[in-house]
Design a protein around this motif. Structure first.
Motif, PDB file in Angstrom:
ATOM      1  N   GLY A 229     -78.945  92.544 -20.416  1.00  0.00           N
ATOM      2  CA  GLY A 229     -77.525  92.576 -20.730  1.00  0.00           C
ATOM      3  C   GLY A 229     -76.777  93.551 -19.835  1.00  0.00           C
ATOM      4  O   GLY A 229     -75.663  93.273 -19.365  1.00  0.00           O
ATOM      5  N   ALA A 230     -77.388  94.698 -19.583  1.00  0.00           N
ATOM      6  CA  ALA A 230     -76.769  95.690 -18.704  1.00  0.00           C
ATOM      7  C   ALA A 230     -76.708  95.169 -17.271  1.00  0.00           C
ATOM      8  O   ALA A 230     -75.705  95.362 -16.566  1.00  0.00           O
ATOM      9  N   LEU A 231     -77.753  94.512 -16.837  1.00  0.00           N
ATOM     10  CA  LEU A 231     -77.786  93.949 -15.480  1.00  0.00           C
ATOM     11  C   LEU A 231     -76.689  92.902 -15.299  1.00  0.00           C
ATOM     12  O   LEU A 231     -75.968  92.900 -14.284  1.00  0.00           O
ATOM     13  N   LEU A 232     -76.526  92.025 -16.288  1.00  0.00           N
ATOM     14  CA  LEU A 232     -75.475  91.004 -16.208  1.00  0.00           C
ATOM     15  C   LEU A 232     -74.082  91.643 -16.175  1.00  0.00           C
ATOM     16  O   LEU A 232     -73.187  91.176 -15.460  1.00  0.00           O
ATOM     17  N   ALA A 233     -73.917  92.725 -16.914  1.00  0.00           N
ATOM     18  CA  ALA A 233     -72.625  93.423 -16.897  1.00  0.00           C
ATOM     19  C   ALA A 233     -72.345  94.005 -15.510  1.00  0.00           C
ATOM     20  O   ALA A 233     -71.233  93.916 -14.997  1.00  0.00           O
ATOM     21  N   PHE A 234     -73.362  94.590 -14.885  1.00  0.00           N
ATOM     22  CA  PHE A 234     -73.196  95.138 -13.545  1.00  0.00           C
ATOM     23  C   PHE A 234     -72.850  94.028 -12.540  1.00  0.00           C
ATOM     24  O   PHE A 234     -72.041  94.249 -11.614  1.00  0.00           O
ATOM     25  N   LEU A 235     -73.415  92.838 -12.735  1.00  0.00           N
ATOM     26  CA  LEU A 235     -73.156  91.717 -11.834  1.00  0.00           C
ATOM     27  C   LEU A 235     -71.857  90.974 -12.165  1.00  0.00           C
ATOM     28  O   LEU A 235     -71.547  89.956 -11.559  1.00  0.00           O
ATOM     29  N   GLY A 236     -71.139  91.474 -13.149  1.00  0.00           N
ATOM     30  CA  GLY A 236     -69.858  90.878 -13.489  1.00  0.00           C
ATOM     31  C   GLY A 236     -69.947  89.580 -14.264  1.00  0.00           C
ATOM     32  O   GLY A 236     -69.006  88.798 -14.305  1.00  0.00           O
ATOM     33  N   GLN A 237     -71.082  89.376 -14.936  1.00  0.00           N
ATOM     34  CA  GLN A 237     -71.277  88.143 -15.700  1.00  0.00           C
ATOM     35  C   GLN A 237     -71.070  88.431 -17.184  1.00  0.00           C
ATOM     36  O   GLN A 237     -71.996  88.474 -17.945  1.00  0.00           O
TER      37      GLN A 237
END
Length: 237
Positions: A229-237
């Motif tokens: 979830g954190a990774l997707l937030a960083f990628l703007g998803q």
């Protein structure tokens, strides 16, 4: 040792290898040969392959990197592989060579490379208990996360293959998409929710479960939902 082609003598001793201009003589054993195969993309003869076993599997210690694959210490004593999806070690190795390394043909038990890889894996100390590896085939969504945390996760889990975010600097191969830009561009006709699902499927299912390309899956054990979830937030998803 990375650049040579390897030939194993019947016992520890000389390894004679023909490579381009002549013959290179290397002192080694079957274990040395297997270690070289583990660390070299030449474990697959495909010209398009840039991955080695060491790209996805840690070879020792407690690395800071987040690897898609687990440590293979003790693998020769395990009864199952791929989270119970496989019961044969050589078949599991060939899964990786075919799905992620574009190998045109599987190794068989009598092949020199298969014997050397087994010798190397058998040399790695470790228990024989199966390791948990939970596939998430339906790719359910995950809770929104912290982009700052996601930046750190990207550096440890994604940058080795995809390079730095947006520009792809340092990526392993040119065809590894620059994240998130290339994926967003190639799926521009999709809604934001549908594009998010593309990222989820790539991370959780990978080529092993059916997503296109050569992406290895990250299990919940190595990439928990909160981290994803954190990774997707960083990628703007």
């Amino acid at each position: 040792m990375r650049r040579a082609a390897y030939c194993v003598a019947a016992c520890a001793g000389l390894i004679a290898c023909t490579q381009g201009e002549g013959t290179q003589i290397v002192h080694g054993s079957a274990v040395d040969h297997g270690r070289a195969l583990f660390e070299d993309p030449k474990a697959s003869p495909s010209a398009s392959n840039a991955f080695s076993c060491a790209t996805c599997h840690p070879s020792g210690g407690a690395p800071e990197r987040v690897f898609a694959g687990a440590s293979l210490a003790g693998a020769t004593a395990r009864a199952t592989f791929w989270g119970g999806a496989r019961v044969d070690l050589l078949e599991s190795i060939n899964d990786c060579r075919r799905l992620f390394m574009d190998a045109p043909a599987p190794w068989v038990a009598g092949d020199e490379e298969a014997r050397a890889m087994y010798a190397y894996l058998a040399s790695l100390a470790g228990g024989g208990d199966p390791l948990p590896f939970t596939f998430v085939r339906a790719s359910p969504d995950v809770a929104a996360g912290d982009p700052a945390m996601g930046r750190s996760i990207y550096a440890r889990a994604c940058a080795t293959c995809h390079g730095s975010a947006h520009d792809g600097a340092g990526r392993l191969v040119d065809f590894a998409p620059r994240l998130p830009d290339d994926v967003n561009a190639s799926h521009a006709a999709l809604s934001p929710a549908e594009r998010r699902l593309v990222f989820l499927r790539k991370a959780r299912e990978g080529a092993f479960v059916g997503a296109a390309g050569s992406m290895p899956p990250f299990s919940r054990e190595v990439l928990p939902d909160v981290d994803l979830g954190a990774l997707l937030a960083f990628l703007g998803q």
